[in-house]
Write a protein that holds these residues in place. Structure first.
Motif, PDB file in Angstrom:
ATOM      1  N   LEU A 153      -1.695  11.372  -1.527  1.00  0.00           N
ATOM      2  CA  LEU A 153      -2.382   9.534  -0.656  1.00  0.00           C
ATOM      3  C   LEU A 153      -3.655   9.414  -1.928  1.00  0.00           C
ATOM      4  CD1 LEU A 153      -2.770  10.905   2.817  1.00  0.00           C
ATOM      5  CD2 LEU A 153      -1.685   9.021   1.977  1.00  0.00           C
ATOM      6  N   TRP A 154      -3.906   8.374  -2.347  1.00  0.00           N
ATOM      7  CA  TRP A 154      -5.062   8.022  -2.829  1.00  0.00           C
ATOM      8  C   TRP A 154      -6.436   8.312  -1.959  1.00  0.00           C
ATOM      9  CZ3 TRP A 154      -0.761   5.910  -5.298  1.00  0.00           C
ATOM     10  CH2 TRP A 154      -0.284   5.780  -6.531  1.00  0.00           C
ATOM     11  N   PRO A 211       1.780   5.263   4.462  1.00  0.00           N
ATOM     12  CA  PRO A 211       2.892   5.306   4.886  1.00  0.00           C
ATOM     13  C   PRO A 211       2.207   4.773   6.356  1.00  0.00           C
ATOM     14  CG  PRO A 211       3.422   7.220   3.995  1.00  0.00           C
ATOM     15  CD  PRO A 211       1.505   6.633   2.982  1.00  0.00           C
ATOM     16  N   ARG A 215      -2.639  -2.773  -8.177  1.00  0.00           N
ATOM     17  CA  ARG A 215      -2.211  -3.216  -9.252  1.00  0.00           C
ATOM     18  C   ARG A 215      -0.648  -4.426  -8.969  1.00  0.00           C
ATOM     19  NH1 ARG A 215       0.638   1.644 -11.546  1.00  0.00           N
ATOM     20  NH2 ARG A 215       1.378   0.797 -13.137  1.00  0.00           N
ATOM     21  N   THR A 268       1.051  -1.056   0.075  1.00  0.00           N
ATOM     22  CA  THR A 268      -0.180   0.268  -0.127  1.00  0.00           C
ATOM     23  C   THR A 268       0.750   1.509   0.256  1.00  0.00           C
ATOM     24  OG1 THR A 268      -2.135   0.937   0.967  1.00  0.00           O
ATOM     25  CG2 THR A 268      -0.474   0.219   2.393  1.00  0.00           C
ATOM     26  N   ARG A 269       0.259   2.141  -0.070  1.00  0.00           N
ATOM     27  CA  ARG A 269       1.440   3.453  -0.714  1.00  0.00           C
ATOM     28  C   ARG A 269       0.722   4.395   0.450  1.00  0.00           C
ATOM     29  NH1 ARG A 269       3.717   4.607  -5.432  1.00  0.00           N
ATOM     30  NH2 ARG A 269       4.078   2.600  -6.550  1.00  0.00           N
TER      31      ARG A 269
END
Lengths: 197, 96
Positions: free
Chosen positions: B81-82, B25, B48, B22-23
């Protein structure tokens, strides 16, 4: 992900092994990965970021466009973020006497190679990546940059798809210096935000 | 596709600890920040990384006060952030 990328490291061995497997199975041609990396790095240099910075220092209109839509603005000086598989979004932030910006990628080592050249080892180190978000003032002091207590610090974490560049403050005593000469005083650390210029 | 949030909106990040890449953090989980600007539209990295098609989602620069992330510090941290990581927060819940 390891902090350093030395040729002898375990991660390098693993990468070479995966590369050999991909070639053996015909998924990539021999040498294709190296060629793609060379293409990606071609022309990437901190001289590009320096040229953008010098233009921003002498042309307030360009500076405004750069901070609003960096991808469009850098095309004015013949540069682009479209050297990879797709154009990457660029976010440019400018340091002032009140605010200092510094860039990190805490999750890996994302970095605008086209504008800054290959990233320095310290930028990829776990120490920098984990510490600068928590204690930027302390980390910057270790880099030799002591900011006044009144300077607000913003850390930009490149955690998704954008890449970041800092426009450092123009040094005093450079009034009247031509744009080409100004570009010569800009450093890679200045463009990341870990040094003044 | 409409963006769910606009600059100035207060948002709270997810507290989930997914088993996959995941991005969001770890240091920015469960924190309240403020949207700075839209940073484009991209397939969700979490999808992805798992080989899923990944629908295109809005990504934001979100600004946090260091004290809200770490309990101390006078600086700010802007994280990209998404939309999937964010929920609306009470506007009085934090003023980064």
């Amino acid at each position: 992900m390891s902090g350093d990328h030395h040729a002898s490291s375990a991660i390098s061995e693993r990468v070479r092994h995966v590369e050999a497997l991909l070639e053996a199975r015909g998924l990539v041609d021999e040498g294709e990965i190296d060629r793609r990396i060379d293409e990606f790095l071609a022309g990437g240099s901190p001289a590009n970021g320096a040229r953008i910075t010098a233009r921003a220092w002498v042309d307030p209109g360009f500076r405004d466009r750069l901070l609003t839509d960096a991808n469009a603005a850098i095309r004015e000086v013949g540069l682009s973020m479209a050297g990879g598989l797709q154009e990457q979004r660029l976010k440019v932030v400018a340091n002032t006497s009140e605010e200092h910006n510094v860039v990190v990628c805490t999750l890996c080592s994302c970095y605008p190679i086209a504008l800054l050249g290959p990233s320095p080892a310290w930028y990829k180190s776990e120490a920098y990546r984990s510490r600068v978000v928590r204690d930027p003032r302390g980390v910057l002091a270790e880099f030799g940059l002591d900011l006044p207590a009144t300077t607000r610090i913003t850390v930009w974490d490149a955690s998704a798809e954008s890449r970041y560049m800092v426009v450092p403050r123009r040094p005093e005593g450079t009034e009247g210096m031509p744009e080409e000469e100004l570009a010569g005083v800009v450093t890679r650390k200045g463009l990341i935000g870990t040094a003044a210029v | 596709m409409a963006d769910r949030f606009a600059p100035g909106d207060a948002v709270r990040t997810s507290t989930a600890d997914p088993a996959w890449h995941t991005r969001l953090p770890r240091y920015a989980r469960g924190a309240v920040g403020r949207v700075v600007e839209v940073a484009g539209h991209h397939p969700l990295a979490d999808d992805r990384a798992r080989g899923l098609p990944g629908t295109t989602r809005t990504v934001y620069h979100v600004r946090f006060a260091a004290a809200d992330l770490f309990g101390d510090g006078d600086h700010a941290v802007t994280v990209e952030l998404w939309e999937d990581y964010l929920e609306p927060a009470d506007p009085s819940g934090g003023t980064p």
